[in-house]
Write a protein that holds these residues in place. Sequence first.
Motif, PDB file in Angstrom:
ATOM      1  N   PRO A   1       0.807  -1.225   0.000  1.00 46.67           N
ATOM      2  CA  PRO A   1       0.000   0.000   0.000  1.00 46.67           C
ATOM      3  C   PRO A   1       0.835   1.267   0.000  1.00 46.67           C
ATOM      4  O   PRO A   1       0.403   2.294  -0.507  1.00 46.67           O
ATOM      5  CB  PRO A   1      -0.834  -0.137   1.284  1.00 46.67           C
ATOM      6  CG  PRO A   1      -0.050  -1.072   2.161  1.00 46.67           C
ATOM      7  CD  PRO A   1       0.601  -2.030   1.215  1.00 46.67           C
ATOM      8  N   GLY A   2       2.052   1.217   0.515  1.00 45.80           N
ATOM      9  CA  GLY A   2       2.879   2.414   0.540  1.00 45.80           C
ATOM     10  C   GLY A   2       3.388   2.827  -0.817  1.00 45.80           C
ATOM     11  O   GLY A   2       3.803   3.970  -1.005  1.00 45.80           O
ATOM     12  N   ASN A   3       3.360   1.909  -1.781  1.00 43.98           N
ATOM     13  CA  ASN A   3       3.847   2.212  -3.117  1.00 43.98           C
ATOM     14  C   ASN A   3       2.726   2.446  -4.119  1.00 43.98           C
ATOM     15  O   ASN A   3       2.981   2.554  -5.317  1.00 43.98           O
ATOM     16  CB  ASN A   3       4.717   1.057  -3.630  1.00 43.98           C
ATOM     17  CG  ASN A   3       5.966   0.875  -2.797  1.00 43.98           C
ATOM     18  OD1 ASN A   3       6.526   1.843  -2.301  1.00 43.98           O
ATOM     19  ND2 ASN A   3       6.385  -0.370  -2.630  1.00 43.98           N
ATOM     20  N   CYS A   4       1.496   2.528  -3.654  1.00 44.41           N
ATOM     21  CA  CYS A   4       0.364   2.611  -4.568  1.00 44.41           C
ATOM     22  C   CYS A   4      -0.543   3.773  -4.172  1.00 44.41           C
ATOM     23  O   CYS A   4      -0.932   3.886  -3.002  1.00 44.41           O
ATOM     24  CB  CYS A   4      -0.419   1.303  -4.547  1.00 44.41           C
ATOM     25  SG  CYS A   4      -1.722   1.229  -5.781  1.00 44.41           S
ATOM     26  N   PRO A   5      -0.906   4.632  -5.119  1.00 46.00           N
ATOM     27  CA  PRO A   5      -1.800   5.750  -4.789  1.00 46.00           C
ATOM     28  C   PRO A   5      -3.248   5.333  -4.629  1.00 46.00           C
ATOM     29  O   PRO A   5      -4.073   6.106  -4.179  1.00 46.00           O
ATOM     30  CB  PRO A   5      -1.634   6.686  -5.990  1.00 46.00           C
ATOM     31  CG  PRO A   5      -1.248   5.785  -7.110  1.00 46.00           C
ATOM     32  CD  PRO A   5      -0.417   4.692  -6.492  1.00 46.00           C
ATOM     33  N   SER A   6      -3.589   4.090  -4.999  1.00 39.69           N
ATOM     34  CA  SER A   6      -4.968   3.622  -4.892  1.00 39.69           C
ATOM     35  C   SER A   6      -5.244   3.076  -3.496  1.00 39.69           C
ATOM     36  O   SER A   6      -4.378   2.500  -2.856  1.00 39.69           O
ATOM     37  CB  SER A   6      -5.244   2.535  -5.940  1.00 39.69           C
ATOM     38  OG  SER A   6      -6.515   1.961  -5.729  1.00 39.69           O
ATOM     39  N   THR A   7      -6.455   3.245  -3.044  1.00 37.81           N
ATOM     40  CA  THR A   7      -6.861   2.690  -1.754  1.00 37.81           C
ATOM     41  C   THR A   7      -7.563   1.349  -1.911  1.00 37.81           C
ATOM     42  O   THR A   7      -7.939   0.727  -0.929  1.00 37.81           O
ATOM     43  CB  THR A   7      -7.807   3.661  -1.040  1.00 37.81           C
ATOM     44  OG1 THR A   7      -8.952   3.910  -1.879  1.00 37.81           O
ATOM     45  CG2 THR A   7      -7.107   4.985  -0.756  1.00 37.81           C
ATOM     46  N   SER A   8      -7.723   0.898  -3.154  1.00 40.87           N
ATOM     47  CA  SER A   8      -8.400  -0.371  -3.396  1.00 40.87           C
ATOM     48  C   SER A   8      -7.395  -1.502  -3.428  1.00 40.87           C
ATOM     49  O   SER A   8      -6.415  -1.467  -4.164  1.00 40.87           O
ATOM     50  CB  SER A   8      -9.152  -0.324  -4.731  1.00 40.87           C
ATOM     51  OG  SER A   8      -9.648  -1.611  -5.066  1.00 40.87           O
ATOM     52  N   GLY A   9      -7.653  -2.535  -2.643  1.00 41.66           N
ATOM     53  CA  GLY A   9      -6.771  -3.692  -2.633  1.00 41.66           C
ATOM     54  C   GLY A   9      -6.850  -4.512  -3.892  1.00 41.66           C
ATOM     55  O   GLY A   9      -6.013  -5.385  -4.118  1.00 41.66           O
ATOM     56  N   ALA A  10      -7.869  -4.237  -4.740  1.00 44.09           N
ATOM     57  CA  ALA A  10      -8.006  -4.976  -5.991  1.00 44.09           C
ATOM     58  C   ALA A  10      -7.146  -4.385  -7.099  1.00 44.09           C
ATOM     59  O   ALA A  10      -7.011  -4.991  -8.159  1.00 44.09           O
ATOM     60  CB  ALA A  10      -9.468  -4.988  -6.430  1.00 44.09           C
ATOM     61  N   ASP A  11      -6.587  -3.203  -6.880  1.00 45.41           N
ATOM     62  CA  ASP A  11      -5.785  -2.548  -7.907  1.00 45.41           C
ATOM     63  C   ASP A  11      -4.327  -2.979  -7.831  1.00 45.41           C
ATOM     64  O   ASP A  11      -3.870  -3.557  -6.838  1.00 45.41           O
ATOM     65  CB  ASP A  11      -5.886  -1.025  -7.768  1.00 45.41           C
ATOM     66  CG  ASP A  11      -7.262  -0.511  -8.165  1.00 45.41           C
ATOM     67  OD1 ASP A  11      -7.951  -1.234  -8.910  1.00 45.41           O
ATOM     68  OD2 ASP A  11      -7.638   0.590  -7.732  1.00 45.41           O
ATOM     69  N   TYR A  12      -3.591  -2.663  -8.892  1.00 43.27           N
ATOM     70  CA  TYR A  12      -2.189  -3.039  -9.002  1.00 43.27           C
ATOM     71  C   TYR A  12      -1.351  -1.802  -9.306  1.00 43.27           C
ATOM     72  O   TYR A  12      -1.863  -0.768  -9.756  1.00 43.27           O
ATOM     73  CB  TYR A  12      -1.986  -4.063 -10.128  1.00 43.27           C
ATOM     74  CG  TYR A  12      -2.562  -5.424  -9.843  1.00 43.27           C
ATOM     75  CD1 TYR A  12      -1.750  -6.481  -9.444  1.00 43.27           C
ATOM     76  CD2 TYR A  12      -3.929  -5.668  -9.976  1.00 43.27           C
ATOM     77  CE1 TYR A  12      -2.281  -7.739  -9.188  1.00 43.27           C
ATOM     78  CE2 TYR A  12      -4.469  -6.916  -9.721  1.00 43.27           C
ATOM     79  CZ  TYR A  12      -3.632  -7.950  -9.325  1.00 43.27           C
ATOM     80  OH  TYR A  12      -4.155  -9.185  -9.073  1.00 43.27           O
ATOM     81  N   THR A  13      -0.063  -1.931  -9.071  1.00 41.56           N
ATOM     82  CA  THR A  13       0.882  -0.908  -9.470  1.00 41.56           C
ATOM     83  C   THR A  13       2.148  -1.604  -9.968  1.00 41.56           C
ATOM     84  O   THR A  13       2.253  -2.836  -9.942  1.00 41.56           O
ATOM     85  CB  THR A  13       1.208   0.055  -8.306  1.00 41.56           C
ATOM     86  OG1 THR A  13       1.976   1.156  -8.811  1.00 41.56           O
ATOM     87  CG2 THR A  13       1.992  -0.652  -7.208  1.00 41.56           C
ATOM     88  N   PHE A  14       3.119  -0.823 -10.438  1.00 41.43           N
ATOM     89  CA  PHE A  14       4.361  -1.374 -10.966  1.00 41.43           C
ATOM     90  C   PHE A  14       5.471  -1.270  -9.929  1.00 41.43           C
ATOM     91  O   PHE A  14       5.497  -0.336  -9.113  1.00 41.43           O
ATOM     92  CB  PHE A  14       4.790  -0.620 -12.236  1.00 41.43           C
ATOM     93  CG  PHE A  14       3.837  -0.779 -13.386  1.00 41.43           C
ATOM     94  CD1 PHE A  14       3.887  -1.901 -14.194  1.00 41.43           C
ATOM     95  CD2 PHE A  14       2.895   0.197 -13.663  1.00 41.43           C
ATOM     96  CE1 PHE A  14       3.015  -2.046 -15.262  1.00 41.43           C
ATOM     97  CE2 PHE A  14       2.016   0.059 -14.723  1.00 41.43           C
ATOM     98  CZ  PHE A  14       2.075  -1.061 -15.525  1.00 41.43           C
ATOM     99  N   ALA A  15       6.398  -2.228  -9.980  1.00 42.84           N
ATOM    100  CA  ALA A  15       7.540  -2.206  -9.066  1.00 42.84           C
ATOM    101  C   ALA A  15       8.708  -2.957  -9.697  1.00 42.84           C
ATOM    102  O   ALA A  15       8.519  -3.841 -10.536  1.00 42.84           O
ATOM    103  CB  ALA A  15       7.173  -2.833  -7.725  1.00 42.84           C
ATOM    104  N   ASN A  16       9.939  -2.588  -9.284  1.00 41.81           N
ATOM    105  CA  ASN A  16      11.146  -3.311  -9.701  1.00 41.81           C
ATOM    106  C   ASN A  16      11.333  -4.502  -8.764  1.00 41.81           C
ATOM    107  O   ASN A  16      11.768  -4.342  -7.628  1.00 41.81           O
ATOM    108  CB  ASN A  16      12.381  -2.404  -9.616  1.00 41.81           C
ATOM    109  CG  ASN A  16      12.301  -1.221 -10.558  1.00 41.81           C
ATOM    110  OD1 ASN A  16      11.976  -0.115 -10.153  1.00 41.81           O
ATOM    111  ND2 ASN A  16      12.602  -1.464 -11.820  1.00 41.81           N
ATOM    112  N   ILE A  17      11.000  -5.692  -9.232  1.00 43.40           N
ATOM    113  CA  ILE A  17      11.060  -6.832  -8.324  1.00 43.40           C
ATOM    114  C   ILE A  17      11.744  -8.050  -8.919  1.00 43.40           C
ATOM    115  O   ILE A  17      12.026  -9.007  -8.203  1.00 43.40           O
ATOM    116  CB  ILE A  17       9.649  -7.242  -7.880  1.00 43.40           C
ATOM    117  CG1 ILE A  17       8.806  -7.642  -9.086  1.00 43.40           C
ATOM    118  CG2 ILE A  17       8.973  -6.142  -7.092  1.00 43.40           C
ATOM    119  CD1 ILE A  17       7.462  -8.215  -8.707  1.00 43.40           C
ATOM    120  N   ASP A  18      11.993  -8.067 -10.225  1.00 40.84           N
ATOM    121  CA  ASP A  18      12.413  -9.306 -10.866  1.00 40.84           C
ATOM    122  C   ASP A  18      13.837  -9.250 -11.397  1.00 40.84           C
ATOM    123  O   ASP A  18      14.387  -8.185 -11.675  1.00 40.84           O
ATOM    124  CB  ASP A  18      11.497  -9.645 -12.053  1.00 40.84           C
ATOM    125  CG  ASP A  18      10.042  -9.702 -11.644  1.00 40.84           C
ATOM    126  OD1 ASP A  18       9.792  -9.801 -10.436  1.00 40.84           O
ATOM    127  OD2 ASP A  18       9.183  -9.642 -12.524  1.00 40.84           O
TER     128      ASP A  18
END
Length: 745
Positions: free
Chosen positions: A578-595
């Motif tokens: 949640p700290g990396n996402c501007p959305s308050t919906s848990g159903a939404d997604y965002t992008f991250a450097n993870i792979d």
Amino acid sequence: MTTRIHVGNLLCSTAFISSLFLFSSHVLAQDDAVTLDELTIIGTRTDVPVQDNPRSVSVVGQEQLKRQAPLSIGEALRDIPGVELVDAGVPGMKRLRIRGESSRRVTILVDGQEITDHSSYGTPILINPAAVERIDVVRGPASVLWGAKAIGGVVNIITKKGTKGKAAELELGGSYYSGTKGRQGWASLGGTIGNFDYRITGGVAEHNDQRTPKGQFTNSGRLENTEFENDDISAHIGLTFGANKNHYLSFKAEQYRLESESYTDPSEITGSTDIDFGSLVFPSSGITAFDIDLPQRDRKKFGLFYDGKDLSSTIRKVHFDAYYQTIDREFTGFFEEVDVVVNPPATVPFNNDFNISRVGTTSDDQITNIGGTAQIDLQFHSDHLTILGAQYLHDNLETDKTTNIFSGSITPGGIFGGGPPVITSFDEANIQTFSLFGQNEWSITNDLKLTTGLRYYHVETELEETRTNLGVGREAFLGSSSEDKLLTSVGLTYKGIQDTTLRALYSEGYITPTLIQLFGSTSAGGQQVIGSPDLESETSQNYEIGFRYDASGFAVDMALYYSETENYINTISCAASPGNCPSTSGADYTFANIDVAKTHGVELLLQYTLPNTGITPYFSGAYTKRELQFENFSTYNSNVPRFSGRFGVRYEWQFANINAWADLFARASTDVKRTELDLNENAVGTDEVDSWATLNLAFGGTYGPDDKYRFAVQINNITDEEYRPLIDALPGVGRSIEVTAAVKF
């Protein structure tokens, strides 16, 4: 699904091609099968034959393009080792993956100028094959020479200039595709008048739903929502000038318009679509509708070019180009999900409630690109060739989105519930990339050459404007950021063995996040994927060795490579981070450097022309093993086939003043798997498509002075196998025929 090639069909096809051998009267020269002597600038930005290139390069020349009726340029490249064709379920919008890297990580150039798309899927190749002279491909990272995004490789599509030696030459052509009941037509007028050369090319295409064998993908024998149509026009004018005719100035303009639908796999629709309280049939829980259309995908480009050669004993070449390009795209989507709530008594369907979620989305985007490159080639010493250059690219993205949401229930008593009737949003962002590059070719001995390269990047990104009618926007992300990067490459070639080139290469790749990944948002299936301004750029390191041999009818090109890519960008759930996402919906997604991705493989092109026969057996294929390392696990299920390729026999001869050819070949691939993730990036399942093989036959020829008449026929999937090439590709076309013909005046 098990793939079977029927022996009877194979024998019939073999007998057919054998009959062509019997009627031949004169065998063509063996040199027609040799390809490694082609000159290309794609590997070094200088004219170097494929044979002597330090990189893994491939060339699709004019003769190869004439011998097929490709639906797109992507189709013409699908048999290059390590290259895969994908479309994300959108017909007419082919994209390329190279060495397992996604299409987003492959740079697409037209005449050396980048087609920037800024989508999550990568750059589609939107250009008429009739306007193309040749296509050069680099497999593997090439960011030192050709800019960002080239982690997977580079494709440079070189368009035609004016016809030499004629004031005017008109070519008319057309193709028919039984697999889509599709038609394509084109016209091209070109010539040279004095120091001027010119060309105008136009085309139009219309395709219906694709024919596919009945089975798991369709019950009717056709894939619904796979229609598409496009039209295009391009123009070129060039001027040769100077006392030594060593200056060339040209201008090019292109317009390509595409309208397409989007295929939905039947397995995605898990619920009934019939909500009828007056019948005994009521819907099961699940997705009842998922539709996507792309009514507009238009590209316009204007380019200016200058080349000066042998300007002095030191200045071998000067190049300059600049261009302006716009991409207009429109997207519409609709998603519906039903959840049945059974009310006692369960035997009475009219007592059931239906919780329904409906989401309709439209998006109008415009991308504007302004860019240019300057390069000078300097020969300070006979053993050294030095290249110095600069490149600038400015991309601007405007997105205007509207979302209609209904979330409620339908009962025998009426419709209840609702939601925000309309959500609108607008974002404008840009990315500017400035880079300096240099390369030095040092001939250490007559047989040993060292090629070193260096490139410095300065990248600035900015979110200029963001707004939404909900009153809660992304104002906190307004502003700009920048980064700097230095990349290197080192290549070595050795020609001390007759007709043989040995090579070794280290190269680095680099790609910045797209503007969609940084600042935009996409919506499908009732969920949003929201950009993350804190993303880091992806980088890669590539090591490879290669071997080429070209003599006595043999042509061999083999590469062994290992690459590692860091800071891979993937989607994660807003609930998990949640700290990396501007959305308050848990159903939404965002992008991250993870792979992290680690890939190694072997690519091989092998052909041999039997002396005095015109018969050439050949093989072109790749072995690829790719590991994806996520935060919580790693997997080799990376949506890449372990083995894939094409093998066959080609025959060339002359008969009744026709320069004829025939090609009997098979395409094949092992199975493909992709691990599915849950909201916390844990493995929860695997998607898979089975191994497959198709048998195909192509033949054609030219007739008349200067090959005035040309025809080609290709019979695809002779055994009518049901297959899907990749998870993110449309199911394959069933047994079908492609016919193309052209005439020059």
